[in-house]
Design a protein around this motif. Sequence first.
Motif: not given
Length: 398
Positions: A173-176, A260, A262, A334, A336, A380, A384, A387
Motif C-alpha cells: 500500500h502507498t504510505d502517505r 488512504a 496518511g 514505506a 510513496q 513507517p 496504512t 484503497s
Amino acid sequence: MERGSVDNKPVGRRRFLGTAGLTAGSVAVAGAGGLTWRAAQEGVFATGTGPAYAAWDQWDRPGRDMLSLLRAGVLAASAHNTQPWLFRVGRDHIDLYADPRRGMGSMDPLRREMYVSLGCAVENMVLAGPPSGWQPAVTLMPDPARVGHVARIRLSPAPVAHSPLYAAVPKRHTDRGAYDTGRPLGAEVAAGLRGQIGADSGVRLLWLASEKSRNIFGGLTVRATRAIIADPRQAADDFAWYRTGWRQIQSRKDGITIDASGQSPLIRAAAKLLGTSREQNQDGWLRATRDTHVATAAAFGILLVRDRLDAVRRLETGRVWQRMHLWATTRGLAVQPLNQVLERIDREHAAGLPPHFTDAMADLLPTGWHPLLAFRTGRPTAGTLLSPRRPAEDARLT
C-alpha cells in the motif's frame, strides 16, 4: 468526471489534508446524535469494508484459473488509484488494454502515468502466473497500430511456484504518512531497489539520499505543488480523482480516499463528517507535502529512461516500480510516489508553457536520461489502510 463531495461541496486531496486545523472540539459541537448518524452514513465505523474493498480478499483463490492473474493485476499500483486497465481473457493468453476513460487530463497529458500504471498491472499478473500453475511470457505493445493494446501475456502450464514478491501483493500500500526520521536507510536499500531492475528494461534508478540532493528535489516538489494548486485546469483534473462520500466510494471503487491519506484517525473522521473549504484543502496539501512528505523522507528515488515518450519503456518502468514497491513491502519499508515535479514537466511540454521545472529537473539528471516516476521512501511510523479497488470482473472485457 464527478468529484467527490461532502454536503454537495467539491472535495479532493487538498480538502483531506486541509483538515489538520479541525479539532475534537469542532467535531463535538455538531451534536452527538447528529454525528453518530452522519458517521454511520459516511462509513466512519466501517473503514476498509464493503464492495469497494472486496478485491483485497478475492485475490488468491485456489485453483488454476486465469482470473487469478486478473485478481492480482487489479491490486497493482496506479496513479491516483485510477486503475486504467481493461482485460480480455483468451484460451491461452490475457490481453491488457488502456482505458482512456480513466485518464487524468492535464495532470497526465502525455499519458506517462497511465502507461506506468499499466506496467504495474502487467508485473502483478506475471508474478501471479507461477502460483496458479502458469508460465507467463510477456509481449509489450504487441500491435504498434493499436496503442491502447499495451500487452499480451501468453500462458503455458508449469509447476506451481511461489515467490516473496507475490506474497506481498495484498500487503503493498502507498504510505502517505510521516516516516521515521530517526532511522536512516542503509546502502542495502538502494542496492535492493536496484536489484529489481531487469537488465533489459532500459530503466535506471537515480538515488537521492544526501542532504543536498534531498533538499534540491524536495524544494522542487514543494514548488511544483504550489504550481499545480495555482493552475485551474490541473487543480480541477486532480480533484476529480478524490473520494470522500461513502456511497460514492462503494459505487466507484477507485480514487484516493481520506482513509488512504496518511492522516490520524481524528482528522480522518473530521474530514468525513465536516468537510473543509477549498482554501483549507489547498493549504493542507501544501503543508503535508512540505512538512511530512518532503521533510520525513529518508531518500528520494527517480526512475529514468532514455526516451520518455516510448510506450514500452513506460510499461517497463511500471513493471520495475511494482517490483520495487513489493520488495520494499517485504522489508517493512514505506514508499510513496511523489510526482508533482514530473506532472508540471508534462504540463509544460503539452501546453507550451515556459520550461521552469523541465530546466530545474535537468540539473539533477545524468545526461541523456529522462524521469518517468519519482518516489520517497523511509521507515513507517504507522500502518496504512486499504484503497478501494474494482474487482477483476468489473475490468474484464467480454
